[in-house]
Scaffold this active site. Structure first.
Site, PDB file in Angstrom:
ATOM      1  CD1 TRP A  67      14.499  17.142  18.271  1.00 22.56           C
ATOM      2  CD2 TRP A  67      13.144  18.732  19.082  1.00 22.56           C
ATOM      3  NE1 TRP A  67      15.168  18.350  18.195  1.00 22.56           N
ATOM      4  CE2 TRP A  67      14.357  19.332  18.686  1.00 22.56           C
ATOM      5  CE3 TRP A  67      12.139  19.539  19.633  1.00 22.56           C
ATOM      6  CZ2 TRP A  67      14.602  20.704  18.816  1.00 22.56           C
ATOM      7  CZ3 TRP A  67      12.378  20.907  19.769  1.00 22.56           C
ATOM      8  CH2 TRP A  67      13.595  21.478  19.358  1.00 22.56           C
ATOM      9  CD  GLU A 121      12.341  15.304  15.159  1.00 22.03           C
ATOM     10  OE1 GLU A 121      11.415  15.299  16.003  1.00 22.03           O
ATOM     11  OE2 GLU A 121      12.370  16.085  14.187  1.00 22.03           O
ATOM     12  CE  LYS A 168      16.916  21.608  15.003  1.00 22.61           C
ATOM     13  NZ  LYS A 168      15.701  22.320  15.425  1.00 22.61           N
ATOM     14  CG  ASP A 170      12.732  17.232  10.817  1.00 19.52           C
ATOM     15  OD1 ASP A 170      13.135  17.864   9.827  1.00 19.52           O
ATOM     16  OD2 ASP A 170      11.818  17.645  11.548  1.00 19.52           O
ATOM     17  CG  HIS A 173      16.147  17.756  12.382  1.00 21.84           C
ATOM     18  ND1 HIS A 173      15.617  17.270  13.552  1.00 21.84           N
ATOM     19  CD2 HIS A 173      15.480  18.907  12.115  1.00 21.84           C
ATOM     20  CE1 HIS A 173      14.656  18.069  13.968  1.00 21.84           C
ATOM     21  NE2 HIS A 173      14.542  19.068  13.113  1.00 21.84           N
ATOM     22  CG  HIS A 207       9.211  14.802  12.039  1.00 26.08           C
ATOM     23  ND1 HIS A 207       9.489  15.559  13.145  1.00 26.08           N
ATOM     24  CD2 HIS A 207       8.215  13.963  12.400  1.00 26.08           C
ATOM     25  CE1 HIS A 207       8.700  15.186  14.139  1.00 26.08           C
ATOM     26  NE2 HIS A 207       7.929  14.203  13.719  1.00 26.08           N
ATOM     27  CG  ASP A 210      14.870  22.236  11.191  1.00 25.39           C
ATOM     28  OD1 ASP A 210      14.214  21.712  10.287  1.00 25.39           O
ATOM     29  OD2 ASP A 210      14.633  22.077  12.406  1.00 25.39           O
ATOM     30  CG  ASP A 221      10.489  23.030  10.416  1.00 26.97           C
ATOM     31  OD1 ASP A 221      10.475  21.840  10.077  1.00 26.97           O
ATOM     32  OD2 ASP A 221      11.069  23.439  11.443  1.00 26.97           O
ATOM     33  CG  ASP A 243       8.384  19.080  12.136  1.00 26.25           C
ATOM     34  OD1 ASP A 243       7.693  20.094  12.326  1.00 26.25           O
ATOM     35  OD2 ASP A 243       9.361  18.780  12.860  1.00 26.25           O
TER      36      ASP A 243
HETATM   37  C1  RNT Z   1      12.389  20.473  15.913  1.00 24.29           C
HETATM   38  C2  RNT Z   1      11.848  19.139  15.530  1.00 24.29           C
HETATM   39  C3  RNT Z   1      10.536  18.766  16.154  1.00 24.29           C
HETATM   40  C4  RNT Z   1       9.538  19.909  16.174  1.00 24.29           C
HETATM   41  C5  RNT Z   1       8.161  19.492  16.593  1.00 24.29           C
HETATM   42  C6  RNT Z   1       7.281  20.671  16.891  1.00 24.29           C
HETATM   43  O1  RNT Z   1      13.468  20.857  15.170  1.00 24.29           O
HETATM   44  O2  RNT Z   1      11.766  19.023  14.148  1.00 24.29           O
HETATM   45  O3  RNT Z   1      10.027  17.643  15.522  1.00 24.29           O
HETATM   46  O4  RNT Z   1       9.455  20.551  14.948  1.00 24.29           O
HETATM   47  O5  RNT Z   1       8.237  18.606  17.637  1.00 24.29           O
HETATM   48 ZN    ZN Z   2      10.794  17.231  13.401  1.00 29.84          ZN
END
Ligand code: RNT
Ligand code: ZN
Length: 410
Positions: free
Chosen positions: A179, A218, A220, A251, A254, A278, A286, A288, A318
């Site tokens: 990523w 990955e 986003k 993810d 994302h 993720h 995003d 998390d 994640d």
């Molecule tokens: C960032 C991505 C990525 C990170 C990690 C720490 O938006 O989701 O995966 O969260 O690599």
């Molecule tokens: Zn991620």
């Protein structure tokens, strides 16, 4: 209610609770190391994570050293039934040496592998393309400057070598997920040049063939500070993964908040051999957050089970919340992923599909709604008991005791 009578209720629907638990026990969840220390890592420099990602909060107990992080992980794994992996980032090296990102080597991570052998778990890996002076512009592999691109390509190339060695040492292929934060705060005028640079850098980085690691990319939608354009968008990486045979990482934070990420699995599975997830919980962006046992996670698990994708999906997590006990965050989130999978495995899949094929949408709706009342909790408690892990209110005491033990960390 006893386990036996719960099991009988599932049997009435034609569902084998023993088979569901047996399957759940084989599904490893790759727990992300970075929930344990707020995405700081163990490099000598200090700084924020950058790249548009951020852990907020200052709850006591953040792991400050590899030993503390491993102790926290061991505790967390002890509270999570079933099968585990650890997902490491390159910034989590364990060494007295001070290599820059383009100088990392397997030896800097060897203590993690020794520990993983002791624990009997597999490792996954990630190059770290953020929290570094050469990433301050939020441009790395797509930077206009060839020297900066070369620096990051070297970091990524070495990460793949490290992942490969981890995979061979542990006898389990290591997923190396890429990523990059690359993007623009304001409207760029040459998007295609940036994407061509990212593609060329990836091609150089991925040129060497390795047998014990798997590449994942990955995408986003946007990040804080890169609102106008993300170079590695979903379309970019979907095409890249299809053309190059890499895993595609989805993810859950994302995409646009109204998109259903679980709906994407069956489409993507037709074009890429394997998927990396993720699993996360975005709130307005995003963010998390720790994953809940909510509809998004339940649909994700149901798609994995009903579309028969478990054998070609790697489940990674994640999320990072620094306002609560970090070990509790891992335990709650990881158990929620497992609970969601268990629920999906306990649904009368064949009967539901038969109703749909027969266009009997009334029966499908009756079944999806009536099965919500089935005693999933009893099966989960039985699963926890068989794996010697706490369930229900006793979990509060277990998690609280450990948090008290780490709360005096500086
Ligand atoms: C960032 C991505 C990525 C990170 C990690 C720490 O938006 O989701 O995966 O969260 O690599
Ligand atoms: Zn991620």
């Amino acid at each position: 209610m006893s386990y036996e009578s719960a099991k009988a209720q599932f049997a009435d629907w034609g569902v084998d609770a023993e088979a569901a638990m047996a399957r759940l026990a084989t599904i490893p969840i790759s727990m992300h190391c970075w929930q344990g220390d707020d995405v700081v890592g163990f490099e000598t420099k200090t700084g924020s994570s950058g790249g548009g990602i951020q852990a907020t909060g200052n709850h006591p107990g953040r792991a400050r050293t590899p030993d503390e992080l491993r102790a926290d992980l061991e505790f967390a794994y002890g509270q999570i039934p079933g099968s585990h992996r650890l997902n490491l980032h390159a910034m989590y090296l364990d060494t007295d040496a001070t290599p820059d990102r383009d100088e990392i080597e397997y030896d800097h991570f060897a203590p993690w592998v020794d520990w993983a052998k002791d624990q009997g778990i597999g490792l996954d890996f990630n190059p770290t393309f953020f929290a570094h002076a050469k990433a301050d512009d939020n441009l790395t592999l797509s930077h206009p400057d060839q020297g900066i691109r070369d620096f990051w390509v070297e970091h990524g190339r070495r990460s793949r070598e490290i992942a490969d060695r981890m995979g061979s040492e542990l006898g389990s292929a290591c997923v190396n997920n890429i990523w990059v934060p690359d993007g623009y705060k304001d409207i760029p005028v040459d998007r295609i040049a940036a994407r061509e640079r990212l593609e060329a850098s990836l091609n150089t980085m991925l040129a060497a063939a390795h047998s014990d690691m798997l590449d994942a990319v990955e995408s986003k939608l946007f990040g804080i500070g890169v609102e106008a354009c993300t170079v590695g968008s979903h379309e970019f990486y979907m095409g890249y993964a299809i053309r190059n045979g890499t895993l595609l990482c989805l993810d859950m934070g994302h995409f646009h908040p109204t998109e259903s990420v679980s709906d994407k699995l069956s489409s993507i599975a037709l074009s890429v051999p394997e998927i990396l997830l993720h699993v996360s919980r975005p709130m307005r962006w995003d963010s998390d957050h720790v994953i809940l046992l909510n509809d998004d996670i339940l649909s994700m698990a149901q798609e994995l089970v009903f579309a028969d994708l478990l054998d070609r999906t790697r489940i990674g997590l994640d999320f990072f919340d620094a306002t609560i006990s970090r070990t509790a965050a891992w335990v709650i989130g990881t158990r929620n992923m497992q609970k969601a999978l268990l629920r999906a495995l306990l649904l009368p899949q064949a009967r539901l599909k038969d109703a749909e094929t027969a266009l009997d949408h009334t029966t499908r709706l009756i079944m999806t709604e009536e099965t919500k009342d089935l005693p999933f909790a009893e099966i989960w408690q039985e699963f926890c008991a068989r794996h010697d892990t706490a369930a229900g209110s006793t979990l509060i005491d277990e998690l609280g005791r450990y948090q008290t033990h780490v709360a005096n960390r500086g």
